[in-house]
Motif scaffolding. Structure first.
Motif, PDB file in Angstrom:
ATOM      1  N   CYS A  38       0.865  -1.096   0.008  1.00 23.74           N
ATOM      2  CA  CYS A  38       0.280  -0.485  -0.165  1.00 23.74           C
ATOM      3  C   CYS A  38       1.139   1.692   0.205  1.00 23.74           C
ATOM      4  N   SER A  40       0.491   3.683   2.266  1.00 18.00           N
ATOM      5  CA  SER A  40       0.543   4.290   3.214  1.00 18.00           C
ATOM      6  C   SER A  40       2.065   3.561   4.259  1.00 18.00           C
ATOM      7  N   HIS A  71      -0.430  -4.456   5.408  1.00 14.22           N
ATOM      8  CA  HIS A  71      -1.056  -4.521   6.390  1.00 14.22           C
ATOM      9  C   HIS A  71      -2.881  -5.509   6.161  1.00 14.22           C
ATOM     10  N   GLU A  72      -2.249  -5.554   4.164  1.00 16.43           N
ATOM     11  CA  GLU A  72      -3.668  -6.409   3.160  1.00 16.43           C
ATOM     12  C   GLU A  72      -3.355  -7.621   3.180  1.00 16.43           C
ATOM     13  N   CYS A 157      -8.550  -3.027   3.321  1.00 17.10           N
ATOM     14  CA  CYS A 157      -7.534  -0.671   2.889  1.00 17.10           C
ATOM     15  C   CYS A 157      -8.288  -0.132   1.998  1.00 17.10           C
ATOM     16  N   ARG A 344      -2.170  -2.752  -8.105  1.00 17.20           N
ATOM     17  CA  ARG A 344      -1.794  -3.109  -6.951  1.00 17.20           C
ATOM     18  C   ARG A 344      -1.049  -3.979  -7.331  1.00 17.20           C
TER      19      ARG A 344
HETATM   20 ZN   LIG Z   1      -3.124   0.082   2.627  1.00  9.71          ZN
END
Ligand SMILES: [Zn+2]
Ligand SMILES: [Zn+2]
Length: 349
Positions: A38, A40, A71-72, A157, A344
């Motif tokens: 991501c 972030s 976090h994904e 997310c 992604r």
């Molecule tokens: Zn994310």
């Protein structure tokens, strides 16, 4: 277990190895099959977010190094603690990463994602750039049945961010057209969730004509170029007095300026984007226009379940995915930083 670890801020990730933790109590060990990379994560690696105007938000505190980003997360249950119920080894799952302390008022009302002492996976506790990740309770595991496993983690997310923002906009009350500002990946999902959860006309704005065209193909009722001269007047005319809500997926001075300018009296602006900048408006305009401006940050566990149901029902077109091995995590962060990623990149530990 193998990990790609943040060993220092502003430095390349490094491969590290550790003993996979044995789950205790209600904990569950998940073997990671997919973990999205991501934007972030780029900021976490750098150690700061740009706020605009040369200011930065320091995001280094609250994390021990070496640290595992990511976090994904999607994967399968590898082991369960003695008190973890309603979960079986081998189950395929997406992991809700926005975990709170469980003890504060925000957590008690179901807003763990806003907790001030978060245990968020890949943000403050070790996440999914690893072969395994420890999850504190099975309630954070969501069924991925009927969902593309490559994207299941990333929905936690970008999908949740889009859905959480749209719920605030639609839930504000008034019926009427809703404007999506900024048609990147999250904005495009926002457009589709808006269509899925409301009967309102969904309008979309982006300076890129190709993105406006794509928005029309995804069901936008009409599209606008926010850089066009007299755009406020054009939107006001087209909407008969303005949109009831505008959701800013960009988050700059100009995107916020546009978003607030085209909402009707009593309307709401929901800010989601984190590009950075400073927004100002004469204070009397808030009461005179009965204007609401609110921020939205990812979404709650309950919203994550609702959002996955919409994905399962085919309400959201899949985004392009590129799979890469775990040890390409650092190259992927560099690619994201340089704007070289379309859709992604998902790591496959
Ligand atoms: Zn994310
Ligand atoms: Zn809390």
């Amino acid at each position: 277990m193998k990990r790609q670890s943040l060993v220092d801020y502003g430095a390349a990730l490094e491969a590290t190895e550790a003993e996979a933790p044995a789950p205790e109590g209600t904990e569950v060990l998940v073997r990671v099959s997919h973990c999205g990379v991501c934007h972030s994560d780029v900021h976490l690696q750098d150690g700061y977010f740009e706020l605009g105007g040369g200011r930065q938000l320091d995001v280094r505190p609250g994390r021990e190094l070496p640290f595992t980003l990511g976090h994904e997360i999607a994967g399968e249950v590898a082991a369960v603690g003695p008190d973890a119920t309603d979960v079986a080894v081998g189950e395929r799952t997406a992991v809700f990463p926005w975990i709170g302390c469980g003890a504060c008022g925000l957590c008690a009302r179901g807003d763990e994602h806003l907790c001030n002492a978060p245990h968020a996976l890949g943000i403050t506790v070790d996440g999914g750039y690893a072969t395994e990740v420890l999850v504190p309770h099975p309630r954070y595991l969501l069924s991925v049945e009927g969902i593309d496993p490559k994207l299941a983690g990333s929905y936690m997310c970008s999908g949740l961010t889009a859905y959480g923002a749209l719920k605030k906009a639609i839930g504000h009350g008034a019926s009427g057209p809703v404007m999506i500002v900024g048609l990147g990946g999250v904005g495009m999902m926002g457009l589709q969730f808006a269509r899925a959860i409301s009967d309102a006309d969904v309008l979309a704005a982006d300076i890129d004509p190709a993105k406006r065209e794509a928005a029309l193909n995804l069901g936008a009722a009409s599209v606008f170029d926010p850089a066009e001269e007299n755009i406020r007047r054009t939107v006001m005319k087209a909407t008969g007095g303005g949109a009831v809500a505008a959701i800013d997926f960009v988050g700059t001075e100009s995107s916020m300026g546009f978003a607030q300018s085209i909402v009707a009296k009593g309307g709401i602006v929901v800010v989601v984007g984190l590009m950075g900048g400073t927004f100002s408006l004469p204070v009397p305009m808030f009461p005179l226009r009965a204007l609401t401006v609110t921020g939205s940050y990812v979404g709650s566990l309950a919203e994550a379940r609702e959002m996955l149901d919409l994905v399962r029902a085919g309400k959201v077109a899949p985004i392009p995915v590129e799979l890469r091995p775990l040890d390409e995590a650092n190259r992927t962060l560099d690619d994201l930083r340089e704007g070289r990623v379309l859709g992604r990149v998902v790591l496959t530990p």
